[in-house]
Design an enzyme around this catalytic site. Structure first.
Site, PDB file in Angstrom:
ATOM      1  N   GLU A 101       1.872  -0.192  -4.990  1.00 39.86           N
ATOM      2  CA  GLU A 101       0.884   0.791  -5.158  1.00 39.86           C
ATOM      3  C   GLU A 101       1.826   2.128  -5.564  1.00 39.86           C
ATOM      4  O   GLU A 101       2.171   2.551  -4.483  1.00 39.86           O
ATOM      5  CB  GLU A 101      -0.066   0.896  -4.287  1.00 39.86           C
ATOM      6  CG  GLU A 101      -0.989   2.053  -4.605  1.00 39.86           C
ATOM      7  CD  GLU A 101      -2.171   2.196  -3.556  1.00 39.86           C
ATOM      8  OE1 GLU A 101      -3.376   2.661  -3.817  1.00 39.86           O
ATOM      9  OE2 GLU A 101      -1.919   2.338  -2.149  1.00 39.86           O
ATOM     10  N   ASP A 148       0.576  -1.245  -0.041  1.00 37.53           N
ATOM     11  CA  ASP A 148      -0.164  -0.011  -0.035  1.00 37.53           C
ATOM     12  C   ASP A 148       0.811   1.215  -0.129  1.00 37.53           C
ATOM     13  O   ASP A 148       1.993   1.265   0.790  1.00 37.53           O
ATOM     14  CB  ASP A 148      -1.026   0.063   1.187  1.00 37.53           C
ATOM     15  CG  ASP A 148      -1.459   1.144   1.283  1.00 37.53           C
ATOM     16  OD1 ASP A 148      -2.668   1.197   0.402  1.00 37.53           O
ATOM     17  OD2 ASP A 148      -1.711   2.028   2.381  1.00 37.53           O
TER      18      ASP A 148
END
Length: 792
Positions: free
Chosen positions: A492, A455
């Site tokens: 990401e 993330d």
């Protein structure tokens, strides 16, 4: 003479004023002595500030910190009468005599020896009958180990062992070893003290009991969202009594090639929490619940699940103080408390940390047996501890704020915030980098996970001062690690500080990326934006403009139209604007750039024309994803058209906004779900889709002479299957709002075209598995539709 009444039945030790622990304030330098039995009913030892006395329903316990010994006297049977503890005092020594019940056999007194311990490994480890505790705390001046035996609650037997830095500190690690401590049922934390200078970046508070960053299991509340336990304390625990998990004689990991992956992004709790799942209440929203629904995953056709965070997190963190979001429950989990422990409240029936660990392994084993890999969404960019205005100190902040977080001590707001959540983990600081690597290896070796999605991974590319690094050590270390390099590793490639690295993420030819440009370009073309045809073609072909560098491959592009944050696929075609009022921030949260189109009406409608157009658009998006080179990822519940009613940031809703609605799936099984599943299976079975190398001019023909016309919204191409021993594929997309008479190219020699897909047709004609023969050369394509032909 001082008397302390000991209530044997209630297990409470009373002193005036009442106190659980009794210390002598006078003899801080008392001479050591040996434990001696005065008779079968009493034990004596010099009483000093180093002696603690405690009792519960099972034991009478004395802890001598200076000697490093704990004496525990087991109780036998219930006693109604109170007994006495008599303290006599002379000029030379103070003696504590504990009068015990006649039934207690002092030969059963257990000795818990305390010794220096070892600095490695960090966390808790076992060696024979000894348990070693080790904590990194560079700037600390004192560390106290807090032990709770039998329960993590306040009524448990508790001990506090202050660590002498001259004996229990090696470099920046504090450590202690305890002999004969139970192998399970022990909960622990640390009090850490140090410099109080706020201006220097320290946040020490010795009043707090902090969670060990290396705790492998975490005990706190056990039932998800239990508001009566919202102020729960979270402690580390361990279990060295269990036998190793039985993965089975015939067990093996799926080891699916990256080019063959079809990823299903899902939330463990939301997948089965709804009553419509049909599961027993005790396993809804649990790891075991996922096992029960593996048949659905197989019917859908995916072969990898990407689990939203399953690190331990506090779902009730928003309810600890009054604020506009205090009605919300963090159900997505992007708020890590600990990087090693599986989420305790995903255990079935409130089973606790040991059950959570076991059931997570059972889930992985079952998924692997079904040929499905497990990818974890991991959050190493920030923690749950928030900012300096409203801190929620549970671990890292109180142990060593200056080490674990990026700071600017010259700023009034010292914590740098590239995560959007108030703090940013100092990922490239050596100790923090090692924590990340140890955590990842733990999940691979202990839990057998197959990969990780990181993330806001651009945070991993920043130095301690927040500035971007061209070769970030932690990113390189993951790519080169002998264990982790064999896993799927996905970035990401952006953060909330504007470091957008799509196509430029430091990768060492190993890292894949969430391709945000794919999402945006595909959305814009399908909805009919002008000037997007060239970009759309590039994304379908594998985004070579981004990934054809060095040894990177098309599968390093994780293609997606929809992810957990943002609109669902249905909402993408039903809403022009976000509707986030339920989140408590007056609609300010969530992304504003959704590239969505409501097809003529905002929100749900009974208009058959609007609904038919929306159904076509959803199928268009899904077909585009499945025929693209690269690795496709879909979102849980899009297979039946789940709606969040325009809310594009539902992280805090533990209800039907996020929960999979199994009754809706059943009602759409033969329509949209069928199309969704058949398209996935078609991709997995066709060698022309999901290649391991980029397309060449011999692999594809673009039937196009109108590339530079911004008003052209039609694209057609043929993938050639000669060298793969299969038939060609002809694919066309019409994003115009009118019919297009499409000239179909001639099929290969001695072949015939078969229409497999026309998104304009109703089910089941929208996808014909064997195909329908097509013998003319003109196909009249409906507005906002797509087709796929196969040559046979």
């Amino acid at each position: 003479m001082t008397k302390l009444a000991l209530d044997i039945n209630g297990g409470l030790l009373h002193l005036a004023p009442p106190s659980i622990f009794f210390r002598s304030p006078r003899l801080r330098n008392s001479l050591p002595c040996q434990l001696r039995k005065t008779n079968q009913r009493a034990i004596s030892t010099p009483l000093s500030s180093n002696v603690l006395l405690n009792s519960n329903n099972q034991n009478i316990t004395l802890l001598h910190l200076a000697l490093g010994n704990i004496w525990t006297v087991p109780r036998q049977g219930k006693r109604k009468q109170a007994k006495s503890i008599i303290c006599s005092q002379s000029a030379k020594e103070t003696t504590l005599e504990v009068e015990m019940p006649q039934a207690i056999d002092t030969d059963n007194v257990r000795l818990f020896g305390i010794s220096t311990g070892q600095p490695s490994p960090l966390g808790v480890s076992q060696g024979g009958n000894k348990i070693n505790f080790s904590l990194f705390a560079k700037h600390a001046t004192s560390v106290t180990l807090c032990l709770f035996l039998g329960s993590s609650k306040g009524e448990s037997e508790s001990r506090e062992i202050a660590l002498d830095p001259t004996k229990h500190r090696t470099g920046d690690r504090w450590h202690v070893c305890i002999e004969n401590l139970p192998l399970t049922g022990v909960f622990y934390g640390y009090r850490v003290d140090g410099p109080q200078g706020w201006e220097e970046g320290h946040r020490f508070d010795k009043n707090l009991i902090l969670l060990d960053p290396y705790a492998k299991l975490v005990e706190g509340r056990r039932v998800f969202g239990d508001a009566s336990e919202k102020m729960s304390r979270f402690l580390g625990t361990y279990d060295f009594s269990f036998s190793p998990f039985d993965w089975g004689d015939g067990y093996k990991r799926p080891e699916i090639p990256e080019e063959d992956l079809v990823i299903y992004e899902m939330n463990v709790r939301a997948f089965t929490a709804d009553q419509s799942s049909g599961l027993e209440h005790s396993i809804r929203g649990s790891y075991l619940g996922v096992i029960e629904k593996i048949p659905h995953l197989l019917e859908l056709g995916i072969n990898a699940v990407e689990l939203l965070p399953v690190f331990e997190f506090d779902e009730l963190e928003l309810q600890r103080r009054r604020n506009p979001r205090d009605h919300m429950i963090n159900t997505w989990g992007y708020s890590t408390m600990n990087f090693f422990s599986p989420m305790t409240r995903y255990a079935a029936n409130g089973g606790g940390p040991l059950a959570a660990s076991l059931e997570f392994k059972k889930m992985v084993k079952a998924l692997h047996a079904a040929g499905i890999e497990v990818i974890m969404d991991v959050v190493y960019n920030h923690t749950n501890e928030a900012d300096d205005e409203h801190p929620y100190t549970t671990s890292f902040r109180g142990i060593d704020n200056k080490v674990y977080y990026m700071l600017d001590i010259n700023s009034h707001v010292q914590l740098l915030n590239f995560s959007g959540c108030g703090n940013t983990l100092n990922c490239n600081y050596p100790v923090v980098m090692e924590l990340i690597l140890d955590s990842l290896r733990h999940w691979v070796t202990e839990y057998h996970v197959d990969g990780f999605r990181f993330d806001l991974a651009s945070v991993l590319c920043r130095g301690s001062d927040g500035n971007p690094l061209s070769a970030p050590p932690v990113v390189r270390a993951i790519a080169k690690d002998p264990v982790l390099s064999k896993c799927k590793i996905i970035a990401e490639p952006w953060d909330c500080g504007g470091l957008y690295l799509v196509g430029r993420f430091p990768n060492w030819d190993r890292w894949a990326e969430w391709n945000g440009k794919y999402r945006d370009d595909v959305r814009r073309f399908i909805k009919g934006d002008a000037g997007m045809k060239g970009s759309f073609a590039t994304r379908l072909a594998g985004s070579s403009d981004l990934y054809k560098v060095n040894a990177r491959k098309p599968y390093h592009s994780i293609n997606f139209v929809i992810a957990h944050d943002g609109f669902t696929l249905y909402d993408l075609v039903a809403y022009n604007s976000k509707h986030n009022e339920l989140n408590g921030e007056e609609g300010r949260d969530g992304c504003n750039d959704n590239y969505s189109w409501n097809c003529g009406f905002e929100g749900n409608t009974k208009d058959p024309g609007v609904n038919a157009l929306r159904a076509r658009q959803m199928k268009n998006f899904h077909l585009a994803l499945m025929v693209s080179q690269g690795t496709p990822m879909i979102l849980m519940a899009d297979e039946y058209g789940h709606t969040r009613y325009g809310n594009n940031n539902t992280y805090g809703h533990d209800n039907a906004l996020n929960h999979f609605q199994w009754n809706q799936l059943e009602s759409r099984k033969q329509s949209y779900f069928r199309f969704f599943a058949e398209t996935i299976k078609f991709r997995r079975q066709n060698p022309l889709l999901g290649r391991s190398i980029f397309l060449t001019q011999n692999d594809v023909s673009w039937h196009e002479n109108n590339w530079h016309n911004p008003d052209s919204r039609f694209l057609a191409f043929t993938l050639h299957g000669g060298k793969y021993g299969c038939g060609d594929l002809y694919i066309a997309f019409n994003a115009h709002d009118y019919f297009v008479k499409n000239i179909i190219p001639s099929p290969p020699f001695q072949k015939c075209w078969y229409r497999v897909v026309d998104t304009n047709l109703p089910a089941p004609d929208d996808f014909i598995v064997g195909g329908v023969p097509f013998k003319t050369n003109v196909y009249n394509m409906a507005p906002h539709s797509a087709i796929l032909f196969r040559a046979e």
